[in-house]
Design a protein around this motif. Sequence first.
Motif, PDB file in Angstrom:
ATOM      1  N   ASP A  99       6.061  -1.250  -7.426  1.00  0.00           N
ATOM      2  CA  ASP A  99       7.479  -1.489  -7.700  1.00  0.00           C
ATOM      3  C   ASP A  99       7.768  -2.970  -7.426  1.00  0.00           C
ATOM      4  O   ASP A  99       8.371  -3.335  -6.405  1.00  0.00           O
ATOM      5  N   VAL A 100       7.329  -3.823  -8.338  1.00  0.00           N
ATOM      6  CA  VAL A 100       7.352  -5.261  -8.087  1.00  0.00           C
ATOM      7  C   VAL A 100       8.764  -5.808  -7.881  1.00  0.00           C
ATOM      8  O   VAL A 100       8.952  -6.761  -7.106  1.00  0.00           O
ATOM      9  N   ASP A 101       9.745  -5.235  -8.539  1.00  0.00           N
ATOM     10  CA  ASP A 101      11.114  -5.731  -8.378  1.00  0.00           C
ATOM     11  C   ASP A 101      11.625  -5.471  -6.965  1.00  0.00           C
ATOM     12  O   ASP A 101      12.255  -6.342  -6.344  1.00  0.00           O
ATOM     13  N   ALA A 102      11.368  -4.277  -6.459  1.00  0.00           N
ATOM     14  CA  ALA A 102      11.783  -3.950  -5.093  1.00  0.00           C
ATOM     15  C   ALA A 102      11.037  -4.805  -4.079  1.00  0.00           C
ATOM     16  O   ALA A 102      11.621  -5.303  -3.108  1.00  0.00           O
ATOM     17  N   TYR A 103       9.748  -4.990  -4.303  1.00  0.00           N
ATOM     18  CA  TYR A 103       8.966  -5.833  -3.400  1.00  0.00           C
ATOM     19  C   TYR A 103       9.489  -7.260  -3.404  1.00  0.00           C
ATOM     20  O   TYR A 103       9.592  -7.917  -2.363  1.00  0.00           O
ATOM     21  N   ALA A 104       9.813  -7.765  -4.591  1.00  0.00           N
ATOM     22  CA  ALA A 104      10.300  -9.135  -4.706  1.00  0.00           C
ATOM     23  C   ALA A 104      11.602  -9.326  -3.928  1.00  0.00           C
ATOM     24  O   ALA A 104      11.805 -10.350  -3.267  1.00  0.00           O
ATOM     25  N   ASP A 105      12.483  -8.342  -4.005  1.00  0.00           N
ATOM     26  CA  ASP A 105      13.741  -8.434  -3.263  1.00  0.00           C
ATOM     27  C   ASP A 105      13.486  -8.517  -1.761  1.00  0.00           C
ATOM     28  O   ASP A 105      14.133  -9.284  -1.041  1.00  0.00           O
ATOM     29  N   LYS A 106      12.528  -7.721  -1.271  1.00  0.00           N
ATOM     30  CA  LYS A 106      12.224  -7.733   0.161  1.00  0.00           C
ATOM     31  C   LYS A 106      11.538  -9.025   0.594  1.00  0.00           C
ATOM     32  O   LYS A 106      11.674  -9.460   1.742  1.00  0.00           O
ATOM     33  N   ARG A 131       0.847  -1.193   0.000  1.00  0.00           N
ATOM     34  CA  ARG A 131       0.000   0.000   0.000  1.00  0.00           C
ATOM     35  C   ARG A 131       0.882   1.241   0.000  1.00  0.00           C
ATOM     36  O   ARG A 131       1.804   1.346   0.792  1.00  0.00           O
ATOM     37  N   ARG A 132       0.604   2.114  -0.926  1.00  0.00           N
ATOM     38  CA  ARG A 132       1.319   3.395  -1.019  1.00  0.00           C
ATOM     39  C   ARG A 132       2.831   3.220  -1.032  1.00  0.00           C
ATOM     40  O   ARG A 132       3.579   3.920  -0.373  1.00  0.00           O
ATOM     41  N   GLY A 133       3.267   2.250  -1.824  1.00  0.00           N
ATOM     42  CA  GLY A 133       4.699   2.065  -2.028  1.00  0.00           C
ATOM     43  C   GLY A 133       5.409   1.230  -0.994  1.00  0.00           C
ATOM     44  O   GLY A 133       6.640   1.073  -1.066  1.00  0.00           O
ATOM     45  N   GLU A 134       4.688   0.648  -0.033  1.00  0.00           N
ATOM     46  CA  GLU A 134       5.321  -0.150   1.013  1.00  0.00           C
ATOM     47  C   GLU A 134       4.622  -1.487   1.158  1.00  0.00           C
ATOM     48  O   GLU A 134       3.391  -1.564   1.142  1.00  0.00           O
ATOM     49  N   LEU A 135       5.433  -2.545   1.283  1.00  0.00           N
ATOM     50  CA  LEU A 135       4.858  -3.839   1.614  1.00  0.00           C
ATOM     51  C   LEU A 135       4.252  -3.775   3.008  1.00  0.00           C
ATOM     52  O   LEU A 135       4.841  -3.194   3.926  1.00  0.00           O
ATOM     53  N   ARG A 136       3.089  -4.356   3.184  1.00  0.00           N
ATOM     54  CA  ARG A 136       2.460  -4.375   4.493  1.00  0.00           C
ATOM     55  C   ARG A 136       3.058  -5.503   5.337  1.00  0.00           C
ATOM     56  O   ARG A 136       3.478  -6.543   4.828  1.00  0.00           O
ATOM     57  N   ASP A 137       3.108  -5.288   6.659  1.00  0.00           N
ATOM     58  CA  ASP A 137       3.727  -6.270   7.553  1.00  0.00           C
ATOM     59  C   ASP A 137       3.108  -7.653   7.400  1.00  0.00           C
ATOM     60  O   ASP A 137       3.798  -8.670   7.515  1.00  0.00           O
TER      61      ASP A 137
END
Length: 317
Positions: free
Chosen positions: A44-51, A10-16
């Motif tokens: 930003d699926v690439d950044a999310y995937a890394d996290k 949500r809004r550029g951040e993965l939720r906990d």
Amino acid sequence: MSVLAVAEHRRGELRDVSYELLTAGRILADATDGDLHVAVVSGDVDAYADKLNRDDVDAIHTVDHGEEFNHDVYVQAVEQLVDSVDPTYVLAPNSVNSLDYVPALAQRLDYPLVTDAVGFDVDDGLTVTRELYGGKAESTIEVAGDRAVLTIRGGEWPASEGTGEAEISAFDADIDESAVRSTVTGFQEVGAGDVDITDADVLVSVGRGIEEEENLDIIHDLADALGATVSASRPIVDNDWLPKDRQVGQSGKVVSPDIYIAIGISGAVQHVAGMKGSEIIIAINDDPSAPIFDIADYGIVDDLFDVVPALTEEFGG
């Protein structure tokens, strides 16, 4: 067999809850001798995937389409991922977004749907545990068939940790734009306050034992001394002593801080449902039989009006 967990942002951040989803998914995958696949759609699926690349994960699939959640996009993308991955179970958070699209997804897949799971067992077919009557009772549901879509309650599983080496691959979902009938034009936080208690590492939470609104000063003083955030049980919010966004519990927010200090809180099941995932729970109450002590790691049975100022002096000095 495999499990497909659909992360949420949500809004550029993965939720906990996305990291908790990985833990739940890993447990379910291990129980069925399968792999855990994770999907991340939009943003930003690439950044999310890394996290999300944790030890628990075997494969990550990214769908680069749009920035924020969109019902029609998610239904199409996840349905196509299911066709590709062929998971036994599909997992998503029990959140506003998931409860928007997951029922439509389950209907299109013709899978059984069970929402708000707090536990599951697969020894002899899938059995899902849910809570009833504000957490006062539990029910178990035996899921017919060998496939299902589940939403899990946040705060019931610990967040996945570590780093992994899962394969990350872009999934080229064929989104029918003519079937995308909704458009995200912006995001507005309803009843937003100055803080988000779900992001706090330390919460100092106050209940009806504080007696009067003016007595909240000692709670704020302790929070300042600890560098903590103030939260509350429902009676405090109902009295308009603190805003709604500070409420912890079934009708408030689910939190899982490193430290949760419950001051003058009896520990009703509705409140406990919102904070039992905290790493360390400290209870201060003058009633030794208060239910909050049943889940507390540390307890102080004494008058909060003596204990709280003493703690403030100790940590503020």
